[in-house]
Design an enzyme around this catalytic site. Structure first.
Site, PDB file in Angstrom:
ATOM      1  N   MET A   1       0.859   5.611   0.177  1.00  0.00           N
ATOM      2  CA  MET A   1      -0.187   6.782   0.561  1.00  0.00           C
ATOM      3  C   MET A   1       0.486   7.902   0.534  1.00  0.00           C
ATOM      4  O   MET A   1       1.801   7.838   0.515  1.00  0.00           O
ATOM      5  CB  MET A   1      -1.028   6.116   1.896  1.00  0.00           C
ATOM      6  CG  MET A   1      -1.972   4.277   1.762  1.00  0.00           C
ATOM      7  SD  MET A   1      -2.093   4.371   3.835  1.00  0.00           S
ATOM      8  CE  MET A   1      -2.456   2.853   3.737  1.00  0.00           C
TER       9      MET A   1
ATOM     10  N   ASP B   1       0.718  -1.131  -0.198  1.00  0.00           N
ATOM     11  CA  ASP B   1       0.176   0.168   0.484  1.00  0.00           C
ATOM     12  C   ASP B   1       0.885   1.156   0.050  1.00  0.00           C
ATOM     13  O   ASP B   1       1.919   1.654   0.999  1.00  0.00           O
ATOM     14  CB  ASP B   1      -0.841   0.085   1.505  1.00  0.00           C
ATOM     15  CG  ASP B   1      -1.976  -0.913   1.299  1.00  0.00           C
ATOM     16  OD1 ASP B   1      -2.749  -1.082   0.202  1.00  0.00           O
ATOM     17  OD2 ASP B   1      -2.431  -1.534   1.997  1.00  0.00           O
TER      18      ASP B   1
HETATM   19  C1  DX5 Z   1      -6.645  -0.991   3.472  1.00  0.00           C
HETATM   20  C2  DX5 Z   1      -5.452  -1.813   3.827  1.00  0.00           C
HETATM   21  C3  DX5 Z   1      -5.122  -3.558   3.802  1.00  0.00           C
HETATM   22  C4  DX5 Z   1      -5.312  -4.167   4.849  1.00  0.00           C
HETATM   23  C5  DX5 Z   1      -5.389  -5.328   4.782  1.00  0.00           C
HETATM   24  O1  DX5 Z   1      -6.183   0.169   3.640  1.00  0.00           O
HETATM   25  O2  DX5 Z   1      -5.037  -1.857   2.433  1.00  0.00           O
HETATM   26  O3  DX5 Z   1      -4.283  -4.351   3.253  1.00  0.00           O
HETATM   27  O4  DX5 Z   1      -3.453  -3.729   5.289  1.00  0.00           O
HETATM   28  O5  DX5 Z   1      -5.123  -5.471   6.606  1.00  0.00           O
HETATM   29  P1  DX5 Z   1      -6.792  -5.632   7.473  1.00  0.00           P
HETATM   30  O6  DX5 Z   1      -6.850  -7.516   7.761  1.00  0.00           O
HETATM   31  O7  DX5 Z   1      -6.408  -5.113   8.608  1.00  0.00           O
HETATM   32  O8  DX5 Z   1      -8.161  -5.229   7.264  1.00  0.00           O
HETATM   33 ZN    ZN Z   2      -4.192  -2.202  -0.297  1.00  0.00          ZN
END
Ligand code: DX5
Ligand code: ZN
Length: 235
Positions: A50, A48
């Site tokens: 951001m 991810d």
């Molecule tokens: C949410 C993220 C997910 C998250 C998944 O913005 O993209 O990758 O971290 O983890 P859990 O299981 O904590 O939702």
């Molecule tokens: Zn993600």
């Protein structure tokens, strides 16, 4: 390209794939976690990225992605949770990412961005927030390589699964067959053995595994991944 890198599309009908969400890893021991997941047979690393604008958080950066690619041959899937994803296109191409997705809600000219990213050899996906409908998909469905459905609002681990995602996956499957495509469907957010099973029943093919499944305090990643793989293989 590593054999795993071509497997995402080829294996959509067989085994679901698990994409470990590295924002949930121990960031002070990221290399250790990546190596442990590789030993346990992880399919994909989901990263991810951001910007603090599209979502009110910062996770991993494209510089960290560059370094991760030096220590693993497992395909990397960058999820751009950013405003103006167009600004990241040249970096995505330079990094030779296997997969990258950006949010349809954030792109000004999504078709151009899909084509520009694909020109660099990356498989490109469209990400949709839980409250975004599928209405725009017909305009991009024949251009993209996969779809990422958020099952929580983007930005934070540890949130609660939005149940309405399940019929959304099923509707997406029908939409795809109307257009003669069968794209991988990745689901991201609160994927645990139960929600994973429900997503798979409805047609998901890639599950993002975070704090709800494999990254758990006190549990080693190797056993956690093996256990989760076992649980979803019985869906
Ligand atoms: C949410 C993220 C997910 C998250 C998944 O913005 O993209 O990758 O971290 O983890 P859990 O299981 O904590 O939702
Ligand atoms: Zn993600």
């Amino acid at each position: 390209m590593h054999p795993k890198a071509t497997s995402l599309t080829a294996r959509t009908k067989a085994m679901p794939q698990i994409a470990a969400s590295l924002m949930c890893a121990n960031l002070l021991n990221l290399q250790r976690d990546i190596e442990e997941l590789d030993r346990a047979g992880i399919d994909i690393f989901h990263i991810d990225v951001m910007d603090g604008h599209f979502v009110p958080n910062l996770a991993l950066s494209l510089e960290i992605v560059r370094q991760i690619k030096l220590i693993t041959r497992t395909p990397v899937d960058v999820h751009l949770m950013v405003d103006n994803p167009e600004r990241y296109c040249s970096s995505v191409c330079d990094l030779k990412l296997e997969y990258a997705s950006f949010h349809l809600e954030a792109a000004k000219a999504p078709l151009r961005l899909i084509r520009d990213m694909k020109a660099g050899g990356t498989k490109v996906g469209i990400a949709l927030n839980p409250c975004t409908g599928l209405e725009s998909l017909p305009w991009v469905i024949e251009e993209i390589d996969f779809i990422l459905l958020m099952a929580v609002e983007p930005g934070f681990a540890g949130q609660v699964f939005v149940r309405g995602i399940l019929p959304k996956i099923a509707t997406l499957k029908k939409l795809m067959s109307r257009y003669g495509v069968d794209l991988p469907i990745e689901v991201d957010g609160n994927i645990n053995p139960e929600t994973a099973r429900r997503c798979l029943e409805n047609g998901a093919t890639i599950l993002v595994a975070g704090t709800s499944s494999i990254f758990k305090p006190g549990k080693d990643l190797y056993s956690a991944l093996r256990e989760f793989q076992g649980e979803i293989s019985r869906h």
